[in-house]
Design a protein around this motif. Structure first.
Motif, PDB file in Angstrom:
ATOM      1  N   ASP A   1      40.770  -1.968 -46.780  1.00 55.13           N
ATOM      2  CA  ASP A   1      41.413  -3.279 -46.616  1.00 55.13           C
ATOM      3  C   ASP A   1      42.708  -3.156 -45.819  1.00 55.13           C
ATOM      4  OD1 ASP A   1      39.371  -4.288 -48.060  1.00 55.13           O
ATOM      5  OD2 ASP A   1      40.552  -4.921 -49.791  1.00 55.13           O
ATOM      6  N   ALA A   2      43.427  -2.061 -46.019  1.00 57.43           N
ATOM      7  CA  ALA A   2      44.709  -1.878 -45.346  1.00 57.43           C
ATOM      8  C   ALA A   2      44.597  -0.935 -44.147  1.00 57.43           C
ATOM      9  CB  ALA A   2      45.735  -1.324 -46.333  1.00 57.43           C
ATOM     10  N   PHE A   3      43.372  -0.547 -43.783  1.00 60.37           N
ATOM     11  CA  PHE A   3      43.211   0.389 -42.664  1.00 60.37           C
ATOM     12  C   PHE A   3      43.531  -0.331 -41.348  1.00 60.37           C
ATOM     13  CE2 PHE A   3      40.871   2.779 -39.445  1.00 60.37           C
ATOM     14  CZ  PHE A   3      41.209   4.084 -39.782  1.00 60.37           C
ATOM     15  N   PRO A   4      44.301   0.312 -40.464  1.00 60.43           N
ATOM     16  CA  PRO A   4      44.703  -0.359 -39.216  1.00 60.43           C
ATOM     17  C   PRO A   4      43.620  -0.286 -38.136  1.00 60.43           C
ATOM     18  CG  PRO A   4      45.720   1.804 -39.351  1.00 60.43           C
ATOM     19  CD  PRO A   4      44.971   1.612 -40.644  1.00 60.43           C
ATOM     20  N   PHE A   5      42.595  -1.100 -38.269  1.00 57.61           N
ATOM     21  CA  PHE A   5      41.556  -1.149 -37.239  1.00 57.61           C
ATOM     22  C   PHE A   5      42.150  -1.699 -35.937  1.00 57.61           C
ATOM     23  CE2 PHE A   5      39.132  -1.321 -41.188  1.00 57.61           C
ATOM     24  CZ  PHE A   5      38.091  -0.445 -40.921  1.00 57.61           C
ATOM     25  N   PRO A   6      41.837  -1.097 -34.781  1.00 58.18           N
ATOM     26  CA  PRO A   6      42.353  -1.625 -33.510  1.00 58.18           C
ATOM     27  C   PRO A   6      41.913  -3.065 -33.280  1.00 58.18           C
ATOM     28  CG  PRO A   6      41.394   0.570 -33.225  1.00 58.18           C
ATOM     29  CD  PRO A   6      41.035   0.122 -34.609  1.00 58.18           C
ATOM     30  N   ALA A   7      42.754  -3.839 -32.658  1.00 58.26           N
ATOM     31  CA  ALA A   7      42.456  -5.256 -32.441  1.00 58.26           C
ATOM     32  C   ALA A   7      41.257  -5.452 -31.518  1.00 58.26           C
ATOM     33  CB  ALA A   7      43.689  -5.953 -31.860  1.00 58.26           C
ATOM     34  N   TRP A   8      41.046  -4.506 -30.572  1.00 60.06           N
ATOM     35  CA  TRP A   8      39.934  -4.646 -29.631  1.00 60.06           C
ATOM     36  C   TRP A   8      38.596  -4.246 -30.237  1.00 60.06           C
ATOM     37  CZ3 TRP A   8      37.589   0.007 -29.255  1.00 60.06           C
ATOM     38  CH2 TRP A   8      38.357   1.158 -29.525  1.00 60.06           C
ATOM     39  N   LEU A   9      38.617  -3.644 -31.429  1.00 64.40           N
ATOM     40  CA  LEU A   9      37.399  -3.166 -32.050  1.00 64.40           C
ATOM     41  C   LEU A   9      36.793  -4.252 -32.934  1.00 64.40           C
ATOM     42  CD1 LEU A   9      35.652  -0.539 -32.345  1.00 64.40           C
ATOM     43  CD2 LEU A   9      36.970  -0.062 -34.413  1.00 64.40           C
ATOM     44  N   GLY A  10      35.491  -4.491 -32.780  1.00 67.60           N
ATOM     45  CA  GLY A  10      34.835  -5.478 -33.626  1.00 67.60           C
ATOM     46  C   GLY A  10      34.742  -5.030 -35.068  1.00 67.60           C
ATOM     47  N   LEU A  11      34.699  -3.724 -35.301  1.00 65.69           N
ATOM     48  CA  LEU A  11      34.608  -3.180 -36.654  1.00 65.69           C
ATOM     49  C   LEU A  11      35.907  -3.439 -37.400  1.00 65.69           C
ATOM     50  CD1 LEU A  11      32.632  -1.472 -38.407  1.00 65.69           C
ATOM     51  CD2 LEU A  11      33.921   0.538 -37.672  1.00 65.69           C
ATOM     52  N   ASN A  12      35.792  -3.922 -38.646  1.00 66.96           N
ATOM     53  CA  ASN A  12      36.974  -4.213 -39.445  1.00 66.96           C
ATOM     54  C   ASN A  12      36.653  -4.022 -40.922  1.00 66.96           C
ATOM     55  OD1 ASN A  12      35.609  -6.649 -40.284  1.00 66.96           O
ATOM     56  ND2 ASN A  12      36.272  -7.559 -38.350  1.00 66.96           N
ATOM     57  N   ALA A  13      37.603  -4.359 -41.780  1.00 67.90           N
ATOM     58  CA  ALA A  13      37.411  -4.164 -43.214  1.00 67.90           C
ATOM     59  C   ALA A  13      36.257  -4.993 -43.758  1.00 67.90           C
ATOM     60  CB  ALA A  13      38.705  -4.524 -43.958  1.00 67.90           C
ATOM     61  N   ASN A  14      35.921  -6.110 -43.092  1.00 74.25           N
ATOM     62  CA  ASN A  14      34.823  -6.958 -43.556  1.00 74.25           C
ATOM     63  C   ASN A  14      33.453  -6.357 -43.253  1.00 74.25           C
ATOM     64  OD1 ASN A  14      36.893  -8.693 -44.194  1.00 74.25           O
ATOM     65  ND2 ASN A  14      36.561 -10.042 -42.443  1.00 74.25           N
ATOM     66  N   SER A  15      33.349  -5.557 -42.180  1.00 77.40           N
ATOM     67  CA  SER A  15      32.043  -5.056 -41.751  1.00 77.40           C
ATOM     68  C   SER A  15      31.880  -3.551 -41.912  1.00 77.40           C
ATOM     69  CB  SER A  15      31.806  -5.421 -40.286  1.00 77.40           C
ATOM     70  OG  SER A  15      32.839  -4.906 -39.453  1.00 77.40           O
ATOM     71  N   ILE A  16      32.936  -2.837 -42.367  1.00 75.62           N
ATOM     72  CA  ILE A  16      32.857  -1.379 -42.471  1.00 75.62           C
ATOM     73  C   ILE A  16      31.782  -0.939 -43.466  1.00 75.62           C
ATOM     74  CG2 ILE A  16      34.639  -1.271 -44.264  1.00 75.62           C
ATOM     75  CD1 ILE A  16      34.064   1.272 -41.428  1.00 75.62           C
ATOM     76  N   GLY A  17      31.513  -1.771 -44.479  1.00 71.53           N
ATOM     77  CA  GLY A  17      30.486  -1.423 -45.459  1.00 71.53           C
ATOM     78  C   GLY A  17      29.115  -1.278 -44.827  1.00 71.53           C
ATOM     79  N   LEU A  18      28.748  -2.218 -43.934  1.00 71.90           N
ATOM     80  CA  LEU A  18      27.467  -2.125 -43.241  1.00 71.90           C
ATOM     81  C   LEU A  18      27.431  -0.901 -42.330  1.00 71.90           C
ATOM     82  CD1 LEU A  18      26.676  -5.813 -42.206  1.00 71.90           C
ATOM     83  CD2 LEU A  18      25.408  -4.401 -43.816  1.00 71.90           C
ATOM     84  N   PHE A  19      28.541  -0.630 -41.656  1.00 73.23           N
ATOM     85  CA  PHE A  19      28.610   0.534 -40.760  1.00 73.23           C
ATOM     86  C   PHE A  19      28.359   1.819 -41.544  1.00 73.23           C
ATOM     87  CE2 PHE A  19      30.638   3.783 -38.188  1.00 73.23           C
ATOM     88  CZ  PHE A  19      30.250   3.426 -36.900  1.00 73.23           C
ATOM     89  N   ILE A  20      28.931   1.928 -42.742  1.00 72.38           N
ATOM     90  CA  ILE A  20      28.751   3.120 -43.576  1.00 72.38           C
ATOM     91  C   ILE A  20      27.290   3.251 -44.016  1.00 72.38           C
ATOM     92  CG2 ILE A  20      29.339   4.125 -45.815  1.00 72.38           C
ATOM     93  CD1 ILE A  20      32.163   2.987 -45.431  1.00 72.38           C
ATOM     94  N   ILE A  21      26.637   2.125 -44.313  1.00 75.89           N
ATOM     95  CA  ILE A  21      25.222   2.176 -44.700  1.00 75.89           C
ATOM     96  C   ILE A  21      24.379   2.784 -43.589  1.00 75.89           C
ATOM     97  CG2 ILE A  21      23.189   0.734 -45.139  1.00 75.89           C
ATOM     98  CD1 ILE A  21      25.006  -1.135 -46.717  1.00 75.89           C
ATOM     99  N   PHE A  22      24.578   2.325 -42.356  1.00 79.40           N
ATOM    100  CA  PHE A  22      23.795   2.859 -41.236  1.00 79.40           C
ATOM    101  C   PHE A  22      24.148   4.326 -40.968  1.00 79.40           C
ATOM    102  CE2 PHE A  22      23.935  -1.771 -40.027  1.00 79.40           C
ATOM    103  CZ  PHE A  22      22.601  -2.014 -40.321  1.00 79.40           C
ATOM    104  N   ALA A  23      25.422   4.698 -41.109  1.00 80.96           N
ATOM    105  CA  ALA A  23      25.816   6.095 -40.922  1.00 80.96           C
ATOM    106  C   ALA A  23      25.159   6.988 -41.975  1.00 80.96           C
ATOM    107  CB  ALA A  23      27.336   6.226 -40.983  1.00 80.96           C
ATOM    108  N   THR A  24      25.093   6.508 -43.202  1.00 76.69           N
ATOM    109  CA  THR A  24      24.419   7.263 -44.267  1.00 76.69           C
ATOM    110  C   THR A  24      22.955   7.463 -43.934  1.00 76.69           C
ATOM    111  OG1 THR A  24      25.948   6.295 -45.886  1.00 76.69           O
ATOM    112  CG2 THR A  24      23.954   7.336 -46.744  1.00 76.69           C
TER     113      THR A  24
END
Length: 601
Positions: A237-260
Motif C-alpha cells: 500500500d505504501a510502496f512507491p510505484f513509479p507514476a508512469w507504471l500501470g502496476l500499483n498497489a491495487n493490481s500487484i496482487g494479480l501480478f503476483i499470481i501470474f508470477a507464481t
C-alpha cells in the motif's frame, strides 16, 4: 466451469435487514451475512440520496458468512453495503467497523441517524493513505462511530475496486475488543509472513548446499508466495510505484499470481526431468503455460482499459486452474513412474478444497483468507521436504555405490596395466629376442626373423590400440570406430552394424562404457587366438532390450578352457559392475559373444 467471475443466476428476494443489537454484552462479530448489498454495474451510477433511502429492490441480503462477494471489478467497480443497528442500552456505544481491504481499494462510511435518516459521513479510506492521516492508524480499513442510548441507526458503506475481484469481509467491534482482535491478527500475519520467507530461504539454501535443483527451483517458486504474504499484509500500500507504471498497489496482487504461475514451471520441469520422462510435448505445454501468464503480466504494466481489465481478471482464474491441473498431472506422473506419493497428497489436500469451493459451490474466485496460505505452505513444505529428504538419502546411497564401482574399476585398470606389462615382456620381448637370435646366426635366417618382427609389430599395434584414450562420443560411433581401427592393422575383416536406430546411445554411461570395453577385449582375443577371417559386431533392440553380438568364423572357444591371461575374467567383472548379461558360446565354426541389458537401465 460455470460463468467466469459471475454471480449465481438465482438471486435472493430483497427484504429489510434484521437489525444488529449492540447492547452492553456485545463485543465483536462478523456481519457479512447480516448486511444488504447493492452491486453497482459499471455503466450505472446511483445518487447517494437514492441509496440512503434503502428502498431499492437492488439491495439484496448477503447469505455468505465468510465474505461479501461483489464480483469482478471490471463489471462491478462500486458497491453499497447497508447494516441496520440498534442500541437498547442506557449507555452510548463506541464502535469500530473494520474490513480486510485486499480486494477493496477505497471505502466511504456513512451513518444514517434518526427518523429523518440524517446522513453523517464517518470518513474515507484508501490504500495509499498514510497511517497518520487515518482515524485509526492501522493497515486495515477501520473507522469509529458512536451509537446513542436507545438509538437505532444504519451503517452505510461504499466500496470501490479497480482491478481483479471486488470482495469485502466486514466486522463490527467495540473499541476494546477491536484492539485485542487487531493484536491477534497482527501476530498471525507476522508469523505467516516470517514463516513464508524463512521457509523460502531454508529450502533455497539447502538446494545450494546439496546442489539439488528441485530444492533450488522450489525455493524460487516459494518466493512469489512470500510476496503474496506481503500483499495480504498491505505492505505494498505504501510502496512507491513509479507514476508512469500501470502496476500499483491495487493490481500487484494479480501480478503476483501470474508470477507464481510462471515460477512454478521451473520446479515442474525439473521434477519431470528427475523422472526421466520429459518429452517434447511437455516442453511445448510448459512454454504455452508460461507464455500465457506472461501476457497478462505485461498488460498489468500499463494502465488498464475495461477490456484489458476483464482479460487479466478472467485470465487469473483460468491460468491458475490450468497450473493446478498441471501440478496434479506431474504429481500423478511421479506416482506412476516412481511411486512418489508426497506431491500428489500435497496437491490434493491443498487445492481440492479451493477447487471445490470455486467450481462446485460457484464461488467466483480462487479465494482464501490471509492466514490460509501459511498452513498450506507448512503442509506443502513438510511433504515436499520429506520427498527431497528421501531423494537426498537415495542420492547418498547412489554416490556410495559409485565409489564402490570406481574402486573396482581401478582394480581392473591396474590388472590390465599389469597384463600389458606381461605382454610386453613375455610376448613382444621374447619375439624380438628370438628374431635377434636368428639374425646373429652364422647363417642368418632372415625370413624367419622378418616374420617374427612382423608378428611383434602386429602385437605392438594391438597393445597400442588398447591404450587409445576413450572419449564421450555416442556408443554406436565408438563401436564403429573400434571396428575400423582393427581393420587398419589386422588381416581379419571387422564390420559393425547398428539396428537400434541409435537408441543404444540412450543407455546409462556406465553400461555404454562396459559394453565398449567388453567388445574391445573380445576383438583382442579374436586377433590373438581365433584364426578367423571375418568378424561381425551387431546391435539389436527388441522389446526394450539391447543386445550386442560379436560373431567370428574362427576355430571356436571352449568356455571351460583354462587361459593364461586375465582378459576373460575382466570381461565378466565389467559385465557384473555394469549389470550386463554376458554369454559366450563357442563351437568348431566360430565363437559368439552376446551382451544384453534393458534399455531403461
Amino acid at each position: 466451469m460455470g460463468k467466469l467471475y459471475g454471480q449465481p443466476d438465482r438471486r435472493p428476494t430483497a427484504h429489510p435487514a434484521r437489525p444488529l443489537v449492540v447492547d452492553s454484552q456485545f463485543s465483536t462479530t462478523s456481519v457479512n451475512n447480516r448486511v444488504l448489498v447493492y452491486q453497482v454495474p459499471v455503466n450505472k451510477k446511483r445518487p447517494l440520496l437514492t441509496i440512503s433511502g434503502i428502498m431499492s429492490a437492488d439491495f439484496l441480503p448477503n447469505v455468505d458468512p465468510q465474505q461479501v462477494m461483489i464480483g469482478p471489478a471490471y463489471a462491478h467497480p462500486e458497491a453499497w453495503v447497508y447494516l441496520p443497528l440498534v442500541n437498547p442500552s442506557n449507555l452510548p456505544r463506541k464502535m469500530i467497523v473494520d474490513l480486510d481491504h485486499n480486494r477493496c481499494d477505497t471505502l466511504d462510511a456513512f451513518l444514517l441517524r434518526g427518523q429523518q435518516r440524517e446522513l453523517v459521513h464517518l470518513g474515507t479510506l484508501f490504500r495509499r493513505m498514510p497511517l497518520v492521516q487515518r482515524a485509526i492508524p492501522v493497515r486495515a480499513f477501520a473507522l469509529p462511530f458512536e451509537l446513542a442510548p436507545h438509538d437505532s441507526a444504519g451503517l452505510l458503506l461504499r466500496s470501490r475496486r479497480s482491478t481483479g475481484i471486488h470482495e469485502l469481509t466486514i466486522a463490527l467491534s467495540t473499541e476494546k475488543q477491536f484492539t485485542i482482535k487487531r493484536d491477534e491478527e497482527e501476530s498471525i500475519r507476522l508469523v505467516a509472513l516470517s514463516s513464508a520467507f524463512f521457509f523460502m530461504f531454508t529450502v533455497f539454501s539447502l538446494g545450494l548446499i546439496f546442489k539439488h535443483r528441485l530444492l533450488i527451483y522450489f525455493g524460487l517458486y516459494v518466493f512469489p508466495i512470500g510476496l503474496g504474504q506481503l500483499n495480504y499484509n498491505y505492505f505494498f500500500d505504501a510502496f512507491p510505484f513509479p507514476a508512469w507504471l500501470g502496476l500499483n498497489a491495487n493490481s500487484i496482487g494479480l501480478f503476483i499470481i501470474f508470477a507464481t504461475n510462471c515460477l512454478f514451471h521451473t520446479f515442474g520441469v525439473a521434477y519431470i526431468k528427475s523422472l526421466n520422462v520429459y518429452g517434447r510435448w511437455h516442453r511445448y505445454a510448459v512454454l504455452f503455460l508460461v507464455g500465457a501468464n506472461l501476457i497478462p503480466m505485461g498488460l498489468l504494466l500499463f494502465p488498464l482499459t475495461r477490456t484489458t481489465n476483464a482479460m487479466v481478471t478472467n485470465a487469473s482464474l483460468i491460468l491458475t486452474t490450468l497450473n493446478i491441473g498441471w501440478l496434479f498431472y506431474i504429481s500423478m506422473l511421479g506416482f506412476r513412474v516412481k511411486r512418489e506419493k508426497y506431491l500428489l497428497i500435497t496437491a490434493t489436500l491443498v487445492f481440492v478444497p479451493i477447487l471445490y469451493r470455486t467450481y462446485v459451490l460457484d464461488s467466483p474466485a480462487l479465494s482464501y483468507s490471509y492466514f490460509q496460505p501459511f498452513y498450506y505452505l507448512l503442509l506443502f513444505g513438510y511433504l515436499i521436504v520429506s520427498l527431497f529428504r528421501r531423494e537426498l538419502i537415495s542420492q547418498q546411497m547412489t554416490e556410495e555405490k559409485i565409489r564402490l564401482v570406481q574402486g573396482k574399476l581401478e582394480m581392473l585398470r591396474k590388472s590390465e596395466i599389469e597384463q600389458i606389462g606381461r605382454n610386453l615382456h613375455d610376448q613382444l620381448g621374447n619375439t624380438l629376442a628370438s628374431a635377434l637370435g636368428y639374425l646373429n646366426l652364422k647363417e642368418p635366417r632372415i625370413q624367419v626373423a622378418r616374420d617374427m618382427i612382423l608378428d611383434a609389430i602386429n602385437e605392438t599395434r594391438v597393445i597400442s590400440h588398447n591404450l587409445v584414450k576413450d572419449d564421450n562420443r555416442p556408443l554406436d560411433e565408438k563401436l564403429e570406430d573400434l571396428a575400423e581401427r582393427f581393420n587398419d592393422f589386422s588381416t581379419i575383416s571387422f564390420a559393425y552394424s547398428d539396428y537400434t536406430e541409435k537408441r543404444i546411445n540412450q543407455l546409462p554411461l556406465l553400461k555404454q562404457q562396459g559394453i565398449y570395453l567388453i567388445v574391445q577385449e573380445v576383438l583382442n582375443n579374436v586377433v590373438k587366438h581365433s584364426q578367423a577371417k571375418e568378424v561381425t559386431i551387431q546391435a539389436f533392440l527388441s522389446e526394450d532390450v539391447v543386445r550386442v553380438s560379436i560373431e567370428d568364423d574362427g576355430i571356436g572357444y571352449t568356455p571351460n578352457q583354462p587361459t593364461s591371461g586375465i582378459g576373460m575374467a575382466n570381461m565378466y567383472k565389467r559385465a557384473e559392475l555394469a549389470r550386463l548379461k554376458l554369454s559366450i558360446d563357442g563351437s568348431v565354426s566360430g565363437t559368439s559373444v552376446t551382451i544384453e541389458t534393458p534399455l531403461g537401465g
